[in-house]
Design an enzyme around this catalytic site. Structure first.
Site, mmCIF file in Angstrom:
data_model
loop_
_atom_site.group_PDB
_atom_site.id
_atom_site.type_symbol
_atom_site.label_atom_id
_atom_site.label_comp_id
_atom_site.label_asym_id
_atom_site.label_seq_id
_atom_site.Cartn_x
_atom_site.Cartn_y
_atom_site.Cartn_z
ATOM 1 N N ASP A 221 -27.934 -15.408 2.405
ATOM 2 C CA ASP A 221 -26.811 -14.487 2.311
ATOM 3 C C ASP A 221 -27.123 -13.353 1.332
ATOM 4 O OD1 ASP A 221 -23.993 -13.967 2.986
ATOM 5 O OD2 ASP A 221 -23.632 -14.299 0.857
ATOM 6 N N GLU A 279 -30.437 -11.975 5.320
ATOM 7 C CA GLU A 279 -29.386 -11.011 5.653
ATOM 8 C C GLU A 279 -29.613 -9.814 4.741
ATOM 9 O OE1 GLU A 279 -24.594 -10.314 5.689
ATOM 10 O OE2 GLU A 279 -25.623 -11.157 3.980
HETATM 11 C C1 BGC Z 1 -21.577 -12.840 4.613
HETATM 12 C C2 BGC Z 1 -20.133 -12.535 4.528
HETATM 13 C C3 BGC Z 1 -19.710 -12.744 3.088
HETATM 14 C C4 BGC Z 1 -20.583 -11.956 2.116
HETATM 15 C C5 BGC Z 1 -20.431 -12.423 0.717
HETATM 16 C C6 BGC Z 1 -22.114 -11.715 3.753
HETATM 17 O O1 BGC Z 1 -22.948 -10.917 4.095
HETATM 18 O O2 BGC Z 1 -22.088 -12.787 5.913
HETATM 19 O O3 BGC Z 1 -19.372 -13.300 5.411
HETATM 20 O O4 BGC Z 1 -18.392 -12.288 2.958
HETATM 21 O O5 BGC Z 1 -21.922 -12.091 2.425
HETATM 22 O O6 BGC Z 1 -21.015 -13.673 0.552
#
Ligand code: BGC
Length: 560
Positions: A221, A279
């Protein structure tokens, strides 16, 4: 009952070091996938009960969104304990069983690690709040004195991604001045300090814990946010906080790379088939080249391709994203990835039915324009064939294989995304893509849970035509399109390699060849376009085989 780690069962998915290079990974948003115990919230037992569905769909792996104990201020991305399962989802033994059974079905399982921030309920943060400024407990997070007389202004002007300032002041502890802590997201998600050795060591131990339990890898994340510029400079007043430019003080800082080098060494120690997907981004201009730096051979294996996700339904723009992806990733030897939807963006079957807003997928955050559902669905079918014909890995968000659209009329009092409150009700947030998915039957809960259960977000009555049951064996359905496409992708030699050659084609169309003469043609122009007459059609998004190819349709065929 104690269940042994599922390492042994990894044999059932095969020791295939490069499996992830061309995998199709299915994203399971656990809260909304399948509810076995009838409390209205999806759970691990629910996922286990649907493994045969996932195997038959033809995906290679699942990625399960965070399942840890959490106060759920941000759908579980606020983790209070990284080594346990939230009781609403099950237990560690349930997780072991899931991994073992998934492996037996030939599916790998990726977890979701959240290293940028913990929950404010994490024992570390509680300890930090109770400790004095400058204490080791505070050093694990980003605490600072405020600005102005009495320190009443936040330490800098950074905004939270969810709206409002990225700083919250705590009560004075230990007799020192009341300090502020950094949270790039909700105040319930304090940012960790990745300069701190204890933080690094703790996450390395957490990774080992889950690898020992049998996970095949992790989605990471906010993977580009861990390191911050230690001087915490103000952002220029006109900076777009979501798009990293060079020298952005909290996105894409170089300090993050050493974290992933250490993580990669840990994964490799478990075997070359353990994988990390970051991500990262979107990274702004020159984004794919910036992304490639995270995918050097000793860092992450893959990263989501948000430039593809956010591209409008436009041939030239999609082609330029595809080209801009392939070259820099090839340079570092990383496979490209493709994704159309996830739990943070408006579902693409709705998005593609709207005029392009310029705010792309994250337009859940602004007033919405009406969507043409039929147009969106036609384009979503064509987009699936485009995505699944491209070389590399693809990520499918639960429900996209059912053609689900965004649920845009959820009652305001049920909205749970923190962006709704943080934005002063300007952004409705992401709940509309997180509604529990429909499996069977004519009325809610549509087989999501036992009959009589009330899903945590209400399902539209119109979903009766979108259930798995309604679509199975209907060769014109979205589900059968995905099943057939995934079968061809797995078995046709033309899709096995990593090559792609563009072929000359009329304006507004994309035509490319993979191996063994397999071609993909996508018509994004407003008019029908001819296909070669000497061809063997493998699959069409419009379920026909007429020539010419209508607008908003795609074809896979072998040219002769
Ligand atoms: C996740 C989100 C989340 C955020 C904070 C992101 O990129 O996919 O769903 O709200 O990270 O953790």
């Amino acid at each position: 009952m104690s269940i042994q780690p599922s390492r042994a069962s990894a044999a059932s998915v095969g020791q295939a070091p490069g499996w992830w290079r061309r995998a199709v990974v299915y994203q399971v948003y656990i809260r909304s996938f399948a509810d076995a115990n009838g409390d209205g919230v999806g759970d691990i037992a629910g996922i286990r009960s649907r493994l045969a569905y996932l195997r038959d769909l033809g995906v290679d792996a699942i990625w399960v969104n965070p399942w840890y104990p959490s106060p759920m201020v941000d759908g579980g991305y606020d983790v209070a304990d990284y080594r346990a399962i939230d009781p609403a989802y099950g237990t560690l033994d349930d997780a072991r069983l899931l991994i073992r059974e998934a492996h037996d079905h030939g599916l790998r399982v990726l977890g979701d690690i959240v290293p940028n921030h913990t929950s404010a309920e994490h024992p570390w943060f509680r300890e930090a709040v109770a400790s004095a400024p400058g204490s080791p407990a505070r050093e694990r997070y980003v605490f600072r004195d405020g600005r102005g007389p009495g320190g009443e202004e936040p330490p800098n002007n950074w905004p939270s991604v969810f709206g409002g300032p990225a700083w919250t002041r705590v009560a004075s502890a230990g007799g020192g001045p009341a300090q502020w802590y950094l949270h790039l997201f909700d105040p319930g998600q304090p940012d960790l300090n990745w300069e701190n050795g204890e933080v690094r060591a703790e996450f390395e131990a957490i990774l080992r814990f889950w690898f020992d339990l049998g996970l095949d890898g992790f989605r990471i994340d906010v993977a580009h946010g861990l390191a911050k510029d230690a001087t915490l400079p103000d952002l220029p007043p006109d900076a777009d906080p979501s798009v990293p430019e060079d020298d952005h003080p909290f996105w894409g800082q170089d300090g993050t790379h050493s974290v992933y080098r250490a993580w990669r060494r840990i994964a490799e120690a478990y075997g070359a088939d353990r994988v990390f997907i970051g991500e990262i981004g979107p990274m702004g201009p020159d984004g794919q080249a910036r992304l490639a730096r995270y995918l050097r051979p000793d860092e992450l294996h893959q990263a989501f391709n948000f430039d593809f996700l956010r591209a409008p339904w436009d041939a030239a723009k999609l082609r330029s994203v595809i080209d801009a992806t392939l070259a820099p990733l090839a340079e570092v030897g990383a496979p490209p990835t493709w994704v159309l939807s996830n739990h943070d963006v408006t579902r693409h079957a709705t998005r593609y039915g709207r005029p392009y807003s310029g705010l792309e997928a994250w337009e859940t955050w602004v007033e919405r324009q009406p969507a043409d559902r039929a147009l969106g669905l036609r384009r979503a079918r064509a987009a699936a064939l485009l995505m699944l014909a491209l070389p590399g890995a693809a990520y499918v968000y639960q429900g996209e294989e059912l053609g689900l659209g965004e649920v845009e009329d959820l009652p305001e009092e049920l909205l749970q995304d923190p962006t709704w409150e943080r934005s002063g009700h300007e952004w409705r947030g992401r709940d509309g893509c997180r509604v529990p998915i429909p499996w069977s039957g004519d009325a809610p809960p549509f087989g999501f849970g036992p009959s009589g259960c009330t899903p945590w977000l209400p399902q539209p009555a119109g979903w009766r035509g979108h259930t798995v049951e309604a679509q199975a064996d209907d060769r014109t359905s979205m589900l059968e399109l995905y099943r057939t496409a995934l079968r061809i992708r797995r078995t046709h030699p033309g899709l096995a390699g990593e090559e792609l050659t563009w072929l000359a084609s009329p304006p507004g169309t994309l035509v490319f060849e993979r191996g063994a003469g397999l071609r993909c043609a996508v018509n994004l122009s407003g008019a029908a376009v001819p296909l070669p007459t000497a061809r063997t059609t493998l699959l069409r998004s419009d379920a026909g085989d007429e020539d010419p190819l209508p607008p908003d349709a795609a074809a896979w065929y072998v040219g002769r």
